[in-house]
Design a protein around this motif. Structure first.
Motif, short mmCIF file in Angstrom:
data_model
loop_
_atom_site.label_atom_id
_atom_site.label_comp_id
_atom_site.label_asym_id
_atom_site.label_seq_id
_atom_site.Cartn_x
_atom_site.Cartn_y
_atom_site.Cartn_z
N TRP A 1 -5.00 1.29 4.02
CA TRP A 1 -3.85 1.39 4.92
C TRP A 1 -3.45 2.83 5.23
O TRP A 1 -2.83 3.09 6.25
CB TRP A 1 -2.66 0.64 4.33
CG TRP A 1 -2.83 -0.84 4.42
CD1 TRP A 1 -3.32 -1.66 3.45
CD2 TRP A 1 -2.57 -1.67 5.56
NE1 TRP A 1 -3.36 -2.95 3.90
CE2 TRP A 1 -2.90 -2.99 5.20
CE3 TRP A 1 -2.07 -1.43 6.84
CZ2 TRP A 1 -2.77 -4.06 6.08
CZ3 TRP A 1 -1.94 -2.49 7.71
CH2 TRP A 1 -2.29 -3.80 7.34
N LEU B 1 -6.41 -0.18 -1.84
CA LEU B 1 -5.35 -0.59 -0.92
C LEU B 1 -4.80 0.62 -0.15
O LEU B 1 -4.57 0.56 1.05
CB LEU B 1 -4.24 -1.25 -1.74
CG LEU B 1 -3.27 -2.17 -1.02
CD1 LEU B 1 -3.98 -3.32 -0.35
CD2 LEU B 1 -2.22 -2.68 -2.00
N VAL B 2 -4.59 1.72 -0.86
CA VAL B 2 -4.09 2.93 -0.21
C VAL B 2 -5.12 3.45 0.80
O VAL B 2 -4.78 3.82 1.92
CB VAL B 2 -3.76 4.02 -1.25
CG1 VAL B 2 -3.36 5.31 -0.55
CG2 VAL B 2 -2.65 3.55 -2.16
N ALA C 1 0.83 -1.20 0.00
CA ALA C 1 0.00 0.00 0.00
C ALA C 1 0.87 1.26 0.00
O ALA C 1 0.61 2.21 -0.74
CB ALA C 1 -0.93 -0.01 1.21
#
Ligand code: ADP
Ligand code: MG
Length: 689
Positions: free
Chosen positions: A679, A675-676, A228
């Motif tokens: 996280w 994903l970013v 991430a």
């Protein structure tokens, strides 16, 4: 109805109202997904009773026993001491804060269940302020799993967080919390199993790997987190690179006269890196380049050459350094080099007088100054450039990524984004570089200028100070100069300055024939500069200094450095300091004075310093010994903020994480973005641009 947890507000959980939501927000938790990725920082074991004869100091454990006695202990720090026994074993519960009636909780013969950390106290094993409750023999144990300890905040306690996480875990399904890694990447643990394991490890889970973050479930999450971060870095890079930058001519007419003015010719490595920089500058995309090079490798000249390109293309250059001394030194060098070529260089610093500052600001805004050198002061809002085309940042590890971006924003007034050149003198281990500077291209000046003789390093106990003073005398009598560095760790600039002053007086008395100078952080810039100049011009033999001289100071005739309390400094810092000598052609020495007895860590550090002068090797060791936060400086908050990953422990996974990130970005951009968000929920959204 099943919802996607990434879009479900925590307000949907039972018992979460506006007030609690606001507290959660302080921990960066807005959605149920955020809560699930708020991972434990530690675990307690309340799943079993530890017998009183198995207590280990430093462990937090659940115990039971019978109250034997309870007494108030008078003295300087009164306390209530409750003696708990089981068979012929005992434990003292000690309460420093207590109220008189509290004694009534502990009648002799009462059975108590207690949870706390075992310590060594005046009566043997003790627990200070443990949790306790009245219990009966055979009462069921409180927890079936290890108890997670979460990062918490004021007014939001562990039990509440645990309860919310339990609610969140109950909502997890493959639909509500999709797997974002491609199949096959983490065969051993699915995301769901990994989260379950990490939040609620079964009581028999081996504790050591879990506490060290080495459990496969944690490793699986760490890998996802690293990926991430890599996606986020790549997004930032794309964002910046999607902007237009001024294309600067590949050839600059200023280079020839500039190079002719230097008393040396470029090393092969300098020439190569300059070429790489010039290539970047000629493009319409902003350069994002990190130049690494060991102390003394000659990065400044490369920076100056980059400035030549900007200036001859009609653009301004901003050069920023983290400390006043280093910035001043750059300013003096640039002024000397460029004013003879008819190019005005301005100076900006926080410590500058009002009038001076106003003049500099005007020159920068009008464009009269083509190059501006300074400290953090360059970030400030009042600083406006006429046409900023190139930003050079020296010793980047002391600045945060945000600051780097802030200065770049100053160029946007022109509609174009300035090029960025970042220089670090602390060589950065590859894993760190991949994380901290994953958005930058890298050049390495891997060659020192010729005629440098390596510095010989010795470590001496401070009981041999006399001999060291003699050595300084002998050195100075041969016409060479020396530094005497006074260091204090974790102390204020004031105390450090006082220590340096005391040492200065002492040495002055013992070396009456030598000319001594003193610099520390409490002096006015002009005073510092005056002393440095005297030293540089050879009018002083010995410079007593604090670590303010750590970076940038360049006096080739100085061939001896004494560092006090060397065992307490980090390796990278020692390396930087040592880099101040060995800059000329004479054989140079560095004496590391330490206070015996040396700790194992202190010994290891000094051994490494004695055995190598390779900055990269030293940085690797430093990372192992102290961790990334220390090596990069605490301002790199983005880095220290990993939830599960640890760059030292998990560094080996980085290349794979980076590869995966690139693959996702190209083949599944939506997944990459998700994903970013998962996280790094607070990261700026570049993909929208
Ligand atoms: P750093 O990479 O640590 O910033 P500097 O740029 O301060 O190093 O350079 C260290 C010293 O080496 C300076 O005195 C500089 O003038 C000198 N220097 C730089 N390049 C060369 C070269 N090619 N040959 C000889 N001396 C050089
Ligand atoms: Mg430098």
């Amino acid at each position: 109805m099943m919802q996607v947890l990434a879009q479900t507000s925590v307000m949907n959980l039972k018992g979460v109202g506006a007030a609690l939501a606001e507290k959660l927000e302080r921990l960066g938790i807005r959605t149920v997904q955020d809560l699930l990725f708020h991972l434990p920082r530690d675990y307690e074991d309340r799943s079993r009773l530890t017998p009183l004869d198995r207590l280990e100091v430093g462990r937090s454990v659940l115990v039971e026993g019978i109250v034997h006695s309870c007494e108030e202990v008078r003295g300087r720090r009164p306390s209530l001491a409750v003696r708990l026994t089981e068979g012929n074993r005992g434990l003292t519960l000690r309460f420093y804060h207590f109220y008189p009636q509290q004694k009534a909780h502990f009648p002799a013969g009462q059975r108590l269940r207690v949870f706390g950390e075992v310590r060594l106290g005046s009566s043997g094993v003790e627990m200070y302020h443990p949790e306790y409750k009245i219990t009966r023999p055979g009462e069921p144990l409180p927890e079936a799993t290890l108890t997670p300890l979460y990062p918490a905040t004021d007014g939001l306690q562990q039990p509440k967080i645990r309860q919310l996480v339990s609610q969140a875990l109950a909502l997890v399904t493959p639909q509500s919390l999709p797997e974002l890694l491609p199949p096959g990447v983490s065969p051993r643990f699915s995301l769901l199993d990994a989260l379950q394991m990490v939040h609620r490890p079964p009581a028999d889970t081996p504790r050591e790997p879990l506490l060290m973050g080495l459990h496969p479930a944690q490793q699986r999450l760490a890998f996802e987190e690293l990926a991430a971060h890599q996606v986020s870095l790549a997004q930032r890079r794309h964002h910046i690179r999607s902007q237009q930058a001024p294309a600067l001519p590949r050839q600059t007419p200023l280079a020839a006269p500039f190079l002719q003015g230097l008393p040396f010719s470029l090393t092969g490595a300098q020439q190569r890196v300059w070429d790489e920089v010039a290539d970047d500058l000629a493009k319409t995309r902003p350069m994002l380049r990190l130049v690494q090079g060991d102390v003394g490798a000659g990065k400044t000249v490369v920076a100056a050459l980059a400035a030549c390109h900007a200036v001859s293309g009609g653009w301004q250059t901003a050069l920023m350094a983290p400390t006043e001394i280093l910035a001043e030194q750059h300013f003096l060098n640039f002024k000397r080099w460029f004013e003879s070529l008819g190019i005005a260089v301005a100076w900006l610093s926080g410590k500058q007088g009002v009038k001076d500052r106003r003049q500099s600001l005007e020159k920068v805004q009008s464009g009269e100054a083509r190059i501006v050198v300074g400290t953090h002061a360059l970030f400030q809002e009042s600083v406006q450039f006429e046409r900023l085309g190139l930003v050079i940042i020296d010793e980047q590890h002391r600045f945060g990524v945000d600051q780097r971006l802030a200065l770049r924003e100053k160029g946007l007034a022109t509609g174009l984004s300035p090029h960025q050149l970042v220089m670090t003198a602390t060589p950065i281990p590859r894993t760190l570089a991949m994380s901290a500077y994953g958005d930058l291209d890298t050049s390495i000046i891997d060659e020192l200028p010729p005629n440098r003789t390596p510095v010989t390093t010795v470590a001496l106990a401070n009981t041999r100070r006399e001999e060291v003073v003699e050595r300084v005398r002998a050195n100075c009598e041969q016409g060479r100069q020396a530094y005497w560095v006074c260091t204090l760790i974790d102390e204020s600039e004031v105390l450090e300055a006082q220590a340096a002053e005391a040492t200065f007086l002492e040495l002055q008395e013992r070396l009456p024939q030598q000319r001594l100078g003193l610099v520390h952080g409490r002096l006015k810039p002009a005073e510092k500069q005056a002393v440095m100049l005297e030293f540089k011009e050879g009018k002083l033999d010995l410079l007593v200094a604090t670590t303010v001289i750590e970076v940038g100071v360049d006096v080739p005739n100085a061939s001896l450095m004494i560092i006090e309390n060397a065992e307490r400094l980090g390796l990278s810092q020692l390396h930087q300091l040592r880099g101040r000598v060995g800059r000329g052609s004479t054989v140079s020495y560095c004496v590391l004075l330490y206070k015996p007895p040396l700790s194992a860590m202190g010994q290891e550090r000094l051994t490494i310093m004695r055995s190598t002068t390779d900055g990269f090797l030293i940085a690797e060791k430093d990372l192992e010994l102290r961790g990334p936060g220390e090596v990069l400086g605490t301002r790199q908050t983005g880095l220290v903020g990993f939830r599960v990953a640890d760059l030292v422990r998990d560094g080996a996974m980085l290349p794979a994480a980076q590869k995966l990130a690139r693959q996702l970005e190209q083949q599944a951009p939506e997944q990459a973005e998700a994903l970013v968000r998962r996280w790094l929920p607070q990261a700026p959204r570049y993909s929208a641009v």
